[in-house]
Design a protein around this motif. Structure first.
Motif, mmCIF file in Angstrom:
data_model
loop_
_atom_site.group_PDB
_atom_site.id
_atom_site.type_symbol
_atom_site.label_atom_id
_atom_site.label_comp_id
_atom_site.label_asym_id
_atom_site.label_seq_id
_atom_site.Cartn_x
_atom_site.Cartn_y
_atom_site.Cartn_z
ATOM 1 N N SER A 46 3.527 0.619 1.356
ATOM 2 C CA SER A 46 3.346 0.282 -0.045
ATOM 3 C C SER A 46 3.967 -1.073 -0.353
ATOM 4 C CB SER A 46 3.971 1.357 -0.944
ATOM 5 O OG SER A 46 3.812 1.049 -2.309
ATOM 6 N N SER A 47 3.435 -1.728 -1.381
ATOM 7 C CA SER A 47 4.000 -2.991 -1.864
ATOM 8 C C SER A 47 3.823 -3.071 -3.369
ATOM 9 C CB SER A 47 3.335 -4.195 -1.179
ATOM 10 O OG SER A 47 1.965 -4.279 -1.542
ATOM 11 N N ASN A 48 4.693 -3.876 -3.985
ATOM 12 C CA ASN A 48 4.635 -4.097 -5.428
ATOM 13 C C ASN A 48 5.038 -5.534 -5.706
ATOM 14 O OD1 ASN A 48 6.631 -4.311 -7.954
ATOM 15 N ND2 ASN A 48 4.962 -2.918 -8.491
ATOM 16 N N ASP A 49 4.256 -6.210 -6.546
ATOM 17 C CA ASP A 49 4.535 -7.605 -6.885
ATOM 18 C C ASP A 49 4.457 -7.801 -8.393
ATOM 19 O OD1 ASP A 49 4.583 -8.930 -4.108
ATOM 20 O OD2 ASP A 49 2.648 -7.906 -4.105
ATOM 21 N N LEU A 50 5.353 -8.622 -8.906
ATOM 22 C CA LEU A 50 5.362 -8.985 -10.318
ATOM 23 C C LEU A 50 5.502 -10.495 -10.448
ATOM 24 C CD1 LEU A 50 5.830 -8.584 -13.454
ATOM 25 C CD2 LEU A 50 8.270 -8.408 -12.886
ATOM 26 N N TYR A 51 4.654 -11.091 -11.298
ATOM 27 C CA TYR A 51 4.772 -12.494 -11.678
ATOM 28 C C TYR A 51 4.796 -12.554 -13.208
ATOM 29 C CZ TYR A 51 3.351 -13.386 -6.862
ATOM 30 O OH TYR A 51 3.272 -13.406 -5.497
#
Length: 877
Positions: free
Chosen positions: A380-385
């Protein structure tokens, strides 16, 4: 309506009781009604399908279980009653959900979010700093059913203090022959005034070969949603002595309001292969993928009112403008001259989850042994910009009015459409990256025993290693050269929405904001250059961490049954669990400011007994008793010792690698009455005593890089108690004449009392986030190809948090999420056995979700979300 159970609760329960009266009389005439299995009906009985079939299948699964549990079963392929797994859960007894932009994003079982999420019995997670799987990521079309287990068994994975939510996908051997289905829906959102498509499909086949029967399945979905939310937020009240001569009064410390316009994309795919080389051996391989991305643009105002920061709030009160709510010291209306610190903003906020699951295994019946082996791998991965540009301005007169249905802020004496009245303010960038994986191996043996009392012995073990890494975070918050807007006219625009909250709201909407479309992360360096910000963008290594967790578990479970005298069956067992943690992070020396690597380990062992007994005083009446000990481990974000700092606010947060897991002792009783293929009623009571609850502790005066921070860290508290009951049922009114015989009803009500002394020192309060009352009901209809469902949910006011407030004798104020209801509906028509048209509605009444800071005179947040309409067509061959 937050202080009482809505009138419709009584109406729904009365209708349920009326519908069950003749059904019960019919059931009593049967000597031994069979379990609810519609496929076993003879030609004289009612043939059921669709909505009714799904209700009866869920009843059957609950009845046959060795545990206290509830299920949601799909009407047909790709046809759970909602678009996401978490939205479907809101109608399960004892389950409440939280919402994000009008759709569910989290589930609580009996008031607590300490829930284990599994997919086909395998522990699932989303790498976002939490521990569980983000249920919002799972499209409902990929699921055949959702099971909610409220009492554990020794052979189930540990990790849920209040229960387990298991999402069940489909396998090719679930179908008798080749099956192909598809569903196309078009969704309209009224606030966003936009259409979005939803497409799903499934293909499954099975065939005989010279080496046994094989099957293959593939299912996919692509959900898109355009949405809009209006969210004004009023900060906590503070004491002011400068507003009314000689008197301390209380005024919110500011307003932050935003309109959010965004697009969400939720694709998913499941594939499965099965092979049965012999009648006693099944092999399978599965793969799944779910992604959830949200790209949203935010426009709004920040109007601070903090007299404690004179450099930011130089202001004078307009004489005679202050009025108080009658009988209180809370300000109802006030105006200020030349209020400083005010700014409009534009924000680009993009997030993305990506989840993958892979599994292979077999089930082998060898004599009296039923052996199962399962190897899985999850990633799993999670990214926020997040990018924000502020436009500073100083309005001549600012008026706050809290005495309306929606509190408002208005400006006068300044032309807010004139760029000359603004200057560019701060430029911000926040970036988060998470990634993690989790291999697991499990083996189980179910041994049949030829004994009149002891029927089976189950033994097994599991090893799982999970890794989560938080890397390359960015925290950038810098002032621009404060230049006028005229120098860069492309960077701003007029606020695009003029109907904030409602057409009757008086909040000022005609103002300028930064253009979020130009704030993309890839263009950020160019944006810095344009605005004259010379500070480089760098990562913050003191916030990075990597956590490894290894869990080894084994269990023994005995199954028993007695058919002489008082019939009963059940199981008793114990689960052994060893947890080992290894944390790598960075720590900053407070004296020198030097950052250095830091490693810490931790381990603990638990023995988790469980007992589940089902008494059968009558073939259609069950009494269930259960006792268990359970645990929930802290989230990875809570365990990480690294700091996340926000210099602009002087606040920071960090984790605590020494946190202990939450452990509970649970007692449950359930009484269930079944009425053949007509329905059921139930009453269940529960008692949970949880130790090591995790609460926040604030450390003031921490100096980092010359900035003084208040650092909030999690700590273990002493205890929390949860007690309550849930009751409800479902039935169909077959005895009614003609077309009315297609009617049915479902209803359930949950009461929860919670208690702790850890949230407010020296005072007992409810646990945060736990609703005292919740209600769900549905009116059903199915006849002649026509199916209808009208679903209603409601929950009472919830205590959510505390804040510093000198107005309160104990030194803190309390915030509450106000009670609200939610109404959904659907209509479908089967043209024939292959084709169906549908019309669905979400948030029919346009519910606004609100909070307050301790009463109506101290407003908190408001959330206004879209109504949604979906028009669709579905086929199956």
């Amino acid at each position: 309506m937050s202080g009482r159970v809505p009138l419709c609760a009584g109406v729904g329960i009365a209708a349920l009781a009326f519908g069950l009266a003749p059904v019960q009389a019919s059931a009593q005439a049967e000597s031994a009604p069979p379990p609810v299995r519609p496929q076993a009906q003879n030609e004289a009985e009612i043939i059921v399908s669709g909505i009714r079939q799904s209700v009866l299948n869920a009843i059957e699964r609950k009845r046959d279980s060795n545990q206290i549990m509830d299920s949601i079963v799909a009407d047909d392929i790709g046809k759970l009653p909602d678009l996401t797994a978490v939205d479907a859960l809101q109608r399960v007894p004892g389950v409440s959900i939280t919402r994000d932009r009008g759709e569910g994003n989290g589930a609580r079982i009996r008031g607590l979010g300490l829930v284990l999420s599994t997919i086909d019995g395998r522990e699932a997670f989303t790498a976002d700093g939490g521990r569980g799987y983000n249920l919002q990521d799972m499209p409902a079309e990929l699921l055949g059913a959702i099971d909610v287990y409220k009492t554990p068994q020794a052979n189930q994975i540990e990790g849920g203090v209040t229960g387990i939510i298991d999402m069940r996908t489909r396998l090719p051997f679930d179908f008798k022959s080749t099956t192909f289905s598809g569903n196309f829906r078009l969704r309209y959102a009224d606030l966003a005034d936009a259409f979005s498509p939803i497409v799903s499909g499934l293909f499954s086949t099975r065939w005989d070969t010279g080496i046994g029967e094989m099957g293959f399945l593939i299912a996919g979905v692509d959900q898109r949603r355009t949405f809009r939310s209006d969210v004004p937020a009023w900060n906590a009240a503070v004491s002011r002595s400068d507003l009314v001569p000689g008197k301390d009064v209380y005024l919110t410390s500011g307003d932050y309001e935003t309109s959010i316009y965004g697009k969400r994309h939720r694709p998913g795919i499941n594939t499965a292969f099965q092979w049965r080389p012999a009648p006693n051996f099944d092999f399978y391989a599965q793969a799944g993928f779910q992604s959830f991305s949200s790209k949203q643009q935010q426009y709004g105002l920040n109007v601070p009112l903090n007299a404690a920061v004179p450099a930011r709030n130089q202001n004078t009160v307009v004489p005679g403008s202050v009025s108080l709510f009658p009988g209180t010291n809370d300000v109802q209306k006030v105006s200020f001259n030349n209020l400083t610190g005010v700014f409009a903003f534009g924000v680009e906020r993009d997030t993305k989850d990506s989840n993958q699951q892979y599994a292979v295994g077999f089930k082998w019946e060898l004599g009296n042994h039923h052996i199962a082996l399962d190897a899985s791998y999850m990633k799993s991965s999670n990214d926020l910009y997040y990018t924000e540009l502020d436009l500073d301005f100083t309005p001549a007169v600012t008026t706050f009015d809290y005495g309306q249905a929606y509190p408002s802020v208005t400006f006068s004496g300044t032309d807010l459409l004139n760029p000359a009245n603004y200057r560019y303010g701060k430029l911000s960038l926040n970036v988060n990256h998470y990634k993690g994986d989790s291999p697991a191996l499990r083996i189980d043996d179910d041994i049949h025993i030829d004994n009149s009392f002891l029927t089976n012995i189950k033994v097994g073990g599991r090893i799982n290693k999970r890794t989560l890494e938080f890397f390359d975070p960015v925290r950038f918050n810098k002032s621009t050269q404060n230049t006028s807007l005229a120098a860069n006219p492309d960077l701003y625009q007029q606020m695009p929405f003029d109907d904030f909250i409602s057409s009757g709201a008086v909040t000022t909407h005609a103002y300028l904001v930064a253009n979020p479309a130009l704030l993309g992360y890839k263009d950020f360096d160019d944006l810095r250059g344009i605005l004259g910000v010379t500070s480089p963008v760098t990562t913050t290594p003191q916030s990075e961490f990597k956590i490894g967790e290894t869990v080894k578990a084994g269990y023994v479970q005995l199954l028993f049954a007695n058919e002489n005298g008082l019939a009963f069956d059940g199981n008793v067992g114990v689960r052994y669990v060893n947890t080992k943690l290894d944390t790598d992070s960075f720590i900053r020396d407070s004296a020198t400011g030097q950052i250095s690597p830091y490693n810490q380990g931790n381990s603990y062992t638990d023995w988790l007994p469980s007992v589940n007994v089902r008494l059968k005083p009558m073939p259609d009446l069950f009494i269930r008793l259960a006792y268990s000990r359970t645990l929930t481990r802290p989230t990875t974000q809570q365990l990480a010792p690294s700091y996340t700092l926000v210099p602009a606010t002087g606040r920071g947060s960090g984790g605590n690698p020494n946190l202990k897991p939450l452990r509970s002792r649970a007692f449950d009783i359930s009484i269930e009455k079944y009425f053949g293929d007509k329905g059921s009623v139930f009453f269940a009571a529960f008692d949970r005593h949880v130790t090591n609850f995790i609460f926040s502790s604030t450390i003031p005066g921490v100096v980092i890089d010359g900035v003084t921070y208040e650092i909030t860290t999690p700590v273990n508290g002493r205890y929390g108690k949860i007690r309550g009951f849930e009751t409800g049922g479902q039935t169909f009114f077959d005895f009614l004449p003609g077309i009315f015989s297609g009617l049915g009803v479902q209803a359930n009500y949950t009461y929860i009392h919670s208690e702790t002394d850890q949230v407010v020192p020296g005072s007992k309060t409810a646990l945060t986030g736990v609703p005292k009352h919740s209600l769900a009901g549905a009116l059903l209809y199915e006849k002649g190809g026509l199916g209808m469902r009208l679903s209603y949910t409601w929950r009472s006011t919830v205590f959510t948090s505390v804040y510093n407030n000198p107005a309160n004798a104990i030194g803190v104020g309390r915030s509450f999420a106000e009670g609200y209801d939610w109404l959904d509906g659907s209509i479908s028509y089967d043209f024939n056995k292959n084709w169906t048209a549908s019309l669905e509605f979400s948030n029919i009444t346009g519910t606004n979700i609100r909070s307050n800071r301790g009463g109506e005179t101290r407003p908190g947040d408001y959330n206004r979300d879209d109504r949604q309409i979906l028009l669709g067509v579905r086929f199956k061959y």
